[in-house]
Scaffold this motif. Structure first.
Motif, PDB file in Angstrom:
ATOM      1  N   GLU A  10       9.035   4.406 -31.749  1.00 53.24           N
ATOM      2  CA  GLU A  10       9.026   2.957 -31.908  1.00 53.24           C
ATOM      3  C   GLU A  10       8.733   2.242 -30.593  1.00 53.24           C
ATOM      4  OE1 GLU A  10      12.271   1.367 -34.138  1.00 53.24           O
ATOM      5  OE2 GLU A  10      12.304   3.055 -35.545  1.00 53.24           O
ATOM      6  N   LEU A  11       9.146   2.836 -29.477  1.00 53.93           N
ATOM      7  CA  LEU A  11       8.818   2.236 -28.180  1.00 53.93           C
ATOM      8  C   LEU A  11       7.314   2.298 -27.931  1.00 53.93           C
ATOM      9  CD1 LEU A  11       9.707   0.997 -25.483  1.00 53.93           C
ATOM     10  CD2 LEU A  11       9.997   3.319 -24.604  1.00 53.93           C
ATOM     11  N   THR A  12       6.702   3.408 -28.298  1.00 56.77           N
ATOM     12  CA  THR A  12       5.238   3.521 -28.155  1.00 56.77           C
ATOM     13  C   THR A  12       4.535   2.434 -28.943  1.00 56.77           C
ATOM     14  OG1 THR A  12       5.437   5.923 -27.865  1.00 56.77           O
ATOM     15  CG2 THR A  12       3.265   5.055 -28.457  1.00 56.77           C
ATOM     16  N   ASP A  13       4.977   2.196 -30.171  1.00 55.22           N
ATOM     17  CA  ASP A  13       4.386   1.135 -30.998  1.00 55.22           C
ATOM     18  C   ASP A  13       4.655  -0.238 -30.394  1.00 55.22           C
ATOM     19  OD1 ASP A  13       3.515   3.054 -32.776  1.00 55.22           O
ATOM     20  OD2 ASP A  13       5.245   2.841 -34.105  1.00 55.22           O
ATOM     21  N   ARG A  14       5.860  -0.420 -29.884  1.00 59.83           N
ATOM     22  CA  ARG A  14       6.218  -1.703 -29.272  1.00 59.83           C
ATOM     23  C   ARG A  14       5.315  -2.016 -28.087  1.00 59.83           C
ATOM     24  NH1 ARG A  14       8.708  -6.731 -29.724  1.00 59.83           N
ATOM     25  NH2 ARG A  14       9.563  -7.344 -27.700  1.00 59.83           N
ATOM     26  N   PHE A  15       5.124  -1.061 -27.214  1.00 60.81           N
ATOM     27  CA  PHE A  15       4.266  -1.265 -26.049  1.00 60.81           C
ATOM     28  C   PHE A  15       2.817  -1.517 -26.466  1.00 60.81           C
ATOM     29  CE2 PHE A  15       6.555   0.630 -22.109  1.00 60.81           C
ATOM     30  CZ  PHE A  15       7.606  -0.248 -22.316  1.00 60.81           C
ATOM     31  N   ARG A  16       2.382  -0.832 -27.487  1.00 59.37           N
ATOM     32  CA  ARG A  16       0.989  -0.978 -27.910  1.00 59.37           C
ATOM     33  C   ARG A  16       0.695  -2.411 -28.350  1.00 59.37           C
ATOM     34  NH1 ARG A  16       0.964   2.724 -31.621  1.00 59.37           N
ATOM     35  NH2 ARG A  16       0.466   4.417 -30.179  1.00 59.37           N
ATOM     36  N   LYS A  17       1.685  -3.082 -28.919  1.00 58.73           N
ATOM     37  CA  LYS A  17       1.495  -4.461 -29.352  1.00 58.73           C
ATOM     38  C   LYS A  17       1.219  -5.400 -28.185  1.00 58.73           C
ATOM     39  CE  LYS A  17       4.476  -4.045 -33.426  1.00 58.73           C
ATOM     40  NZ  LYS A  17       5.732  -4.520 -34.085  1.00 58.73           N
ATOM     41  N   PHE A  18       1.662  -4.998 -26.982  1.00 59.56           N
ATOM     42  CA  PHE A  18       1.484  -5.842 -25.797  1.00 59.56           C
ATOM     43  C   PHE A  18       0.458  -5.240 -24.827  1.00 59.56           C
ATOM     44  CE2 PHE A  18       5.587  -6.890 -27.545  1.00 59.56           C
ATOM     45  CZ  PHE A  18       5.664  -8.269 -27.416  1.00 59.56           C
ATOM     46  N   ASN A  19      -0.394  -4.381 -25.359  1.00 57.30           N
ATOM     47  CA  ASN A  19      -1.446  -3.729 -24.565  1.00 57.30           C
ATOM     48  C   ASN A  19      -0.874  -2.918 -23.404  1.00 57.30           C
ATOM     49  OD1 ASN A  19      -3.624  -4.788 -26.103  1.00 57.30           O
ATOM     50  ND2 ASN A  19      -3.435  -6.735 -25.013  1.00 57.30           N
ATOM     51  N   LEU A  20       0.281  -2.302 -23.631  1.00 55.44           N
ATOM     52  CA  LEU A  20       0.906  -1.419 -22.653  1.00 55.44           C
ATOM     53  C   LEU A  20       0.975  -0.010 -23.230  1.00 55.44           C
ATOM     54  CD1 LEU A  20       3.930  -3.647 -21.541  1.00 55.44           C
ATOM     55  CD2 LEU A  20       1.772  -3.330 -20.322  1.00 55.44           C
ATOM     56  N   GLU A  21       1.143   0.956 -22.352  1.00 53.94           N
ATOM     57  CA  GLU A  21       1.301   2.330 -22.821  1.00 53.94           C
ATOM     58  C   GLU A  21       2.224   3.098 -21.885  1.00 53.94           C
ATOM     59  OE1 GLU A  21      -2.468   4.245 -22.923  1.00 53.94           O
ATOM     60  OE2 GLU A  21      -2.831   4.085 -20.760  1.00 53.94           O
ATOM     61  N   LEU A  22       2.896   4.090 -22.441  1.00 49.93           N
ATOM     62  CA  LEU A  22       3.767   4.954 -21.653  1.00 49.93           C
ATOM     63  C   LEU A  22       2.927   5.923 -20.842  1.00 49.93           C
ATOM     64  CD1 LEU A  22       6.404   5.735 -24.430  1.00 49.93           C
ATOM     65  CD2 LEU A  22       6.675   4.162 -22.511  1.00 49.93           C
ATOM     66  N   HIS A  23       3.373   6.221 -19.634  1.00 45.02           N
ATOM     67  CA  HIS A  23       2.645   7.157 -18.783  1.00 45.02           C
ATOM     68  C   HIS A  23       2.633   8.534 -19.450  1.00 45.02           C
ATOM     69  CE1 HIS A  23       1.353   9.481 -15.341  1.00 45.02           C
ATOM     70  NE2 HIS A  23       1.161   8.357 -14.659  1.00 45.02           N
ATOM     71  N   PRO A  24       1.457   9.086 -19.738  1.00 47.94           N
ATOM     72  CA  PRO A  24       1.392  10.348 -20.486  1.00 47.94           C
ATOM     73  C   PRO A  24       2.016  11.541 -19.777  1.00 47.94           C
ATOM     74  CG  PRO A  24      -0.765   9.770 -19.597  1.00 47.94           C
ATOM     75  CD  PRO A  24       0.122   8.588 -19.374  1.00 47.94           C
ATOM     76  N   GLU A  25       2.033  11.530 -18.432  1.00 45.10           N
ATOM     77  CA  GLU A  25       2.571  12.666 -17.691  1.00 45.10           C
ATOM     78  C   GLU A  25       4.056  12.499 -17.358  1.00 45.10           C
ATOM     79  OE1 GLU A  25       0.175  13.300 -14.261  1.00 45.10           O
ATOM     80  OE2 GLU A  25      -1.670  13.671 -15.396  1.00 45.10           O
ATOM     81  N   LYS A  26       4.500  11.262 -17.211  1.00 41.23           N
ATOM     82  CA  LYS A  26       5.886  11.015 -16.823  1.00 41.23           C
ATOM     83  C   LYS A  26       6.818  10.853 -18.022  1.00 41.23           C
ATOM     84  CE  LYS A  26       4.804   8.808 -12.388  1.00 41.23           C
ATOM     85  NZ  LYS A  26       4.967   7.582 -11.575  1.00 41.23           N
ATOM     86  N   THR A  27       6.267  10.584 -19.184  1.00 40.92           N
ATOM     87  CA  THR A  27       7.090  10.376 -20.371  1.00 40.92           C
ATOM     88  C   THR A  27       7.416  11.717 -21.012  1.00 40.92           C
ATOM     89  OG1 THR A  27       6.013   8.249 -20.751  1.00 40.92           O
ATOM     90  CG2 THR A  27       7.260   9.201 -22.575  1.00 40.92           C
ATOM     91  N   ARG A  28       8.709  12.043 -21.052  1.00 42.56           N
ATOM     92  CA  ARG A  28       9.140  13.329 -21.619  1.00 42.56           C
ATOM     93  C   ARG A  28      10.410  13.154 -22.432  1.00 42.56           C
ATOM     94  NH1 ARG A  28      10.681  17.453 -17.652  1.00 42.56           N
ATOM     95  NH2 ARG A  28      11.416  15.702 -16.379  1.00 42.56           N
ATOM     96  N   LEU A  29      10.571  14.016 -23.416  1.00 41.52           N
ATOM     97  CA  LEU A  29      11.799  14.096 -24.187  1.00 41.52           C
ATOM     98  C   LEU A  29      12.443  15.429 -23.831  1.00 41.52           C
ATOM     99  CD1 LEU A  29      13.537  12.761 -26.400  1.00 41.52           C
ATOM    100  CD2 LEU A  29      12.236  14.093 -28.077  1.00 41.52           C
ATOM    101  N   ILE A  30      13.594  15.392 -23.146  1.00 43.78           N
ATOM    102  CA  ILE A  30      14.226  16.623 -22.677  1.00 43.78           C
ATOM    103  C   ILE A  30      15.675  16.696 -23.163  1.00 43.78           C
ATOM    104  CG2 ILE A  30      12.771  16.673 -20.604  1.00 43.78           C
ATOM    105  CD1 ILE A  30      15.262  15.819 -18.996  1.00 43.78           C
ATOM    106  N   GLU A  31      16.200  17.897 -23.216  1.00 37.64           N
ATOM    107  CA  GLU A  31      17.593  18.129 -23.561  1.00 37.64           C
ATOM    108  C   GLU A  31      18.394  18.154 -22.267  1.00 37.64           C
ATOM    109  OE1 GLU A  31      19.984  21.017 -26.680  1.00 37.64           O
ATOM    110  OE2 GLU A  31      18.276  21.826 -25.563  1.00 37.64           O
ATOM    111  N   PHE A  32      19.344  17.224 -22.152  1.00 40.26           N
ATOM    112  CA  PHE A  32      20.061  17.050 -20.890  1.00 40.26           C
ATOM    113  C   PHE A  32      21.487  16.633 -21.199  1.00 40.26           C
ATOM    114  CE2 PHE A  32      21.272  15.096 -16.879  1.00 40.26           C
ATOM    115  CZ  PHE A  32      20.602  15.856 -15.935  1.00 40.26           C
TER     116      PHE A  32
END
Length: 221
Positions: A51-73
């Motif tokens: 949902e954050l990806t969709d939210r940013f897309r509405k404002f012509n923004l995008e998540l950094h493809p290399e820095k954006t990660r989903l990790i178990e921590f």
């Protein structure tokens, strides 16, 4: 301007999202355009990322493809991964620190924060260039400047259990200054005995300026 923009695009949105869309605890920290979000449940984390990806897309923004990660921590990450036959939990970098799943001596979970190695190397390269520029400046002036550099470094990176990285930084500064002083004259070479005296006089040893996590951040359980 970026901070103001993200306040409306992200901050207000994530506050509403956290109240209405989650099933567990959520922690969100944003500094400028760097964001860390922690979730009790993996399902919430995956839904948030989508949902954050969709939210940013509405404002012509995008998540950094290399820095954006989903990790178990977190405190259960190591045990869960061990049961699945996987390695240690992934680390993540934020605000100059590498964050690692660690333990205190009693065996309780604690977040270990260490200076990002690439940041330290970059800072040392800057100091090397500046020392060359100050090659013929009086030793007391250079020493006073280096003292301020180290004190500033300690005040930012002086967190518990980061002692080794702080000591390494000081040791490298001593070596850089020693090499610079050796270049000042071909006749009178600076010895390590003199360098150690200068280091003791001008270069303060590492000091922790920040409290332990359980005293401020509540990340020890």
């Amino acid at each position: 301007m970026a901070n103001v923009y993200l306040h409306y695009v992200f901050d207000l949105w994530v506050q509403h999202w956290r109240r209405t869309r989650t099933t567990g605890d959520v922690i969100v920290v944003r500094f400028a355009d760097d964001i860390i979000a922690g979730f009790q449940h993996e399902s919430d984390a995956r839904q948030f990322l989508s949902e954050l990806t969709d939210r940013f897309r509405k404002f012509n923004l995008e998540l950094h493809p290399e820095k954006t990660r989903l990790i178990e921590f977190g405190r259960f990450a190591a045990k869960k991964r061990k049961r699945r036959g996987q390695g240690k939990p992934d680390t993540f970098s934020f605000l100059g620190f590498t964050h690692i799943c660690g333990e205190v001596r009693s065996g309780r979970f604690s977040v270990l924060r260490q200076t990002i190695r690439s940041r330290m190397r970059a800072k040392l390269r800057e100091l090397k260039v500046e020392l060359r520029r100050r090659l013929h400046d009086p030793v007391p002036e250079v020493g006073a400047w280096l003292r301020k550099v180290l004190q500033g470094h300690y005040r930012y990176y002086g967190v518990p259990r980061n002692n080794y990285a702080l000591s390494q930084f000081r040791n490298q500064v001593v070596r850089l200054w020693f090499r610079t002083l050796r270049r000042r004259s071909q006749k009178t070479r600076t010895t390590w005995a003199r360098m150690n005296r200068l280091a003791s006089r001008y270069l303060p040893r590492p000091r922790l300026y920040h409290p332990y996590p359980e005293q401020r951040l509540c990340v020890t359980t």
